[in-house]
Design an enzyme around this catalytic site. Structure first.
Site, mmCIF file in Angstrom:
data_model
loop_
_atom_site.group_PDB
_atom_site.id
_atom_site.type_symbol
_atom_site.label_atom_id
_atom_site.label_comp_id
_atom_site.label_asym_id
_atom_site.label_seq_id
_atom_site.Cartn_x
_atom_site.Cartn_y
_atom_site.Cartn_z
ATOM 1 N N SER A 182 0.816 -1.216 0.000
ATOM 2 C CA SER A 182 0.000 0.000 0.000
ATOM 3 C C SER A 182 0.849 1.264 0.000
ATOM 4 C CB SER A 182 -0.915 0.020 1.230
ATOM 5 O OG SER A 182 -1.661 -1.157 1.303
HETATM 6 N N1 SAH Z 1 -0.840 -4.691 3.716
HETATM 7 C C1 SAH Z 1 -0.131 -5.149 2.564
HETATM 8 C C2 SAH Z 1 -0.922 -4.856 1.315
HETATM 9 C C3 SAH Z 1 -1.280 -6.101 0.685
HETATM 10 S S1 SAH Z 1 -2.329 -6.019 -0.722
HETATM 11 C C4 SAH Z 1 1.271 -4.581 2.512
HETATM 12 O O1 SAH Z 1 1.587 -3.678 3.304
HETATM 13 O O2 SAH Z 1 2.071 -5.052 1.716
HETATM 14 C C5 SAH Z 1 -3.661 -7.016 -0.148
HETATM 15 C C6 SAH Z 1 -3.340 -8.434 0.218
HETATM 16 O O3 SAH Z 1 -4.570 -9.065 0.597
HETATM 17 C C7 SAH Z 1 -2.780 -9.273 -0.911
HETATM 18 O O4 SAH Z 1 -1.552 -9.833 -0.513
HETATM 19 C C8 SAH Z 1 -3.831 -10.364 -1.128
HETATM 20 O O5 SAH Z 1 -3.301 -11.626 -1.474
HETATM 21 C C9 SAH Z 1 -4.498 -10.409 0.235
HETATM 22 N N2 SAH Z 1 -5.847 -11.001 0.226
HETATM 23 C C10 SAH Z 1 -6.813 -10.941 -0.718
HETATM 24 N N3 SAH Z 1 -7.910 -11.618 -0.326
HETATM 25 C C11 SAH Z 1 -7.625 -12.133 0.898
HETATM 26 C C12 SAH Z 1 -8.342 -12.932 1.822
HETATM 27 N N4 SAH Z 1 -9.584 -13.358 1.592
HETATM 28 N N5 SAH Z 1 -7.733 -13.273 2.984
HETATM 29 C C13 SAH Z 1 -6.462 -12.858 3.274
HETATM 30 N N6 SAH Z 1 -5.744 -12.094 2.422
HETATM 31 C C14 SAH Z 1 -6.308 -11.729 1.268
#
Ligand code: SAH
Length: 227
Positions: A76
C-alpha cells in the site's frame, strides 16, 4: 537496482515522511485527522520500506505510492498505511488482526504500536515470505498465517482493532463479530479495481456498531475462495 546501504535511504525516508504529513493535513477535512500521532510518525520513520519490496522496486520504496510485490499484489501507499494505522488508535496493549499481509510492511508498522499483531494472507507464498522477513527484521510480536481472512482468526478473537488491506464487497460479518466492544475496524468497501470507500467501524461497549466513510481509496480485491 543495486541495494544502497541502509543509511542512504534516510534522506528519502525523511522526504516521504514530510509528504505523508502534508497529505494528512490536506485531507483533514475528510478524515478528521490533521496530524499523525507521534507514535505513528515514529513507526513510519523506522520501518525500512525498502526491505519489503522486490529488488526491482527498491528505487521507489520511499515514493508515496503503491508498488507491485509479486503474485499480482501491491504494497500500500505509505500515506494510506499511516492513515489506516492512525484510525485504529492503537496503544501498547492492543491486540490487532490484519487481513492481507502482502509484503508485511503494514504488519511491521502495526507491530511497532501494538502488543501483538495477527495477520492472515490468502496467498501462501506471500505469507511465508512476509513471515520470514518480519522475523529477520526482529519483529517478534507478529503471527502470520495463510488462509481466508474474511473468516478472521477465531482462536485469538476478540481483537481491539482490525485492519483489512484488501477491498471487500461488504464488511465481512466474521470480522465484526471478532471485534471487541470499544474496538475499531478499518476496511475498504467497494468493487474491485474501482475506487472504494475506506470505512471506519466502531463497536461500542453495548456491541452496537457504527461506521463512517473516511476517503476514496483503491485496493486489490479481498478474494473469497469457494468453501
Ligand atoms: N498490507 C499489505 C498490502 C497487501 S495487498 C502490505 O503492506 O504489503 C492485499 C493483500 O490481501 C494481498 O496480498 C492479497 O493476497 C491479500 N488477500 C486478498 N484476499 C484475501 C483474503 N480473503 N484473505 C487474506 N488475504 C487476502
Amino acid at each position: 537496482m543495486v541495494d544502497k546501504p541502509t543509511g542512504e535511504y534516510e534522506e528519502d525516508r525523511r522526504i516521504l515522511l514530510e509528504r505523508v504529513i502534508s497529505e494528512t493535513r490536506e485531507t483533514a477535512g475528510l478524515t478528521g485527522y490533521a496530524q499523525l500521532s507521534e507514535s505513528v510518525t515514529r513507526a513510519l520513520a523506522t520501518v525500512p520500506r525498502h526491505r519489503f519490496v522486490p529488488a526491482a522496486q527498491q528505487a521507489w520504496a520511499y515514493v508515496d505510492r503503491p508498488l507491485p510485490i509479486g503474485c499480482g499484489q501491491t504494497i500500500s501507499q505509505p500515506f494510506i498505511v499511516a492513515l489506516m494505522t492512525e484510525l485504529l488508535q492503537l496503544n501498547p496493549q492492543s491486540v490487532v488482526l490484519e487481513i492481507g499481509t502482502g509484503s508485511g510492511y503494514q504488519t511491521a508498522v502495526l507491530a511497532r504500536l501494538a502488543r501483538w499483531v495477527y495477520s492472515v494472507e490468502r496467498i501462501p507464498e506471500l505469507a511465508t515470505t512476509a513471515a520470514a522477513r518480519l522475523r529477520e527484521l526482529g519483529c517478534n510480536n507478529v503471527d502470520v498465517r495463510a488462509g481466508d481472512g474474511a473468516l478472521g482468526w477465531a482462536e485469538h478473537a476478540p481483537f481491539d482493532a482490525i485492519m483489512v488491506t484488501a477491498a471487500a464487497a461488504e464488511v465481512p460479518p466474521a470480522l465484526v463479530r471478532q471485534l471487541k466492544p470499544g474496538g475499531r475496524l478499518v476496511v475498504p468497501v467497494g468493487s474491485p479495481y474501482q475506487t472504494q470507500d475506506l470505512r471506519l467501524l466502531y463497536k461500542d461497549e453495548q456491541g452496537v456498531v457504527q461506521g463512517r466513510s473516511i476517503l476514496s481509496v483503491v485496493f486489490v480485491p479481498l478474494i473469497q475462495d469457494p468453501a
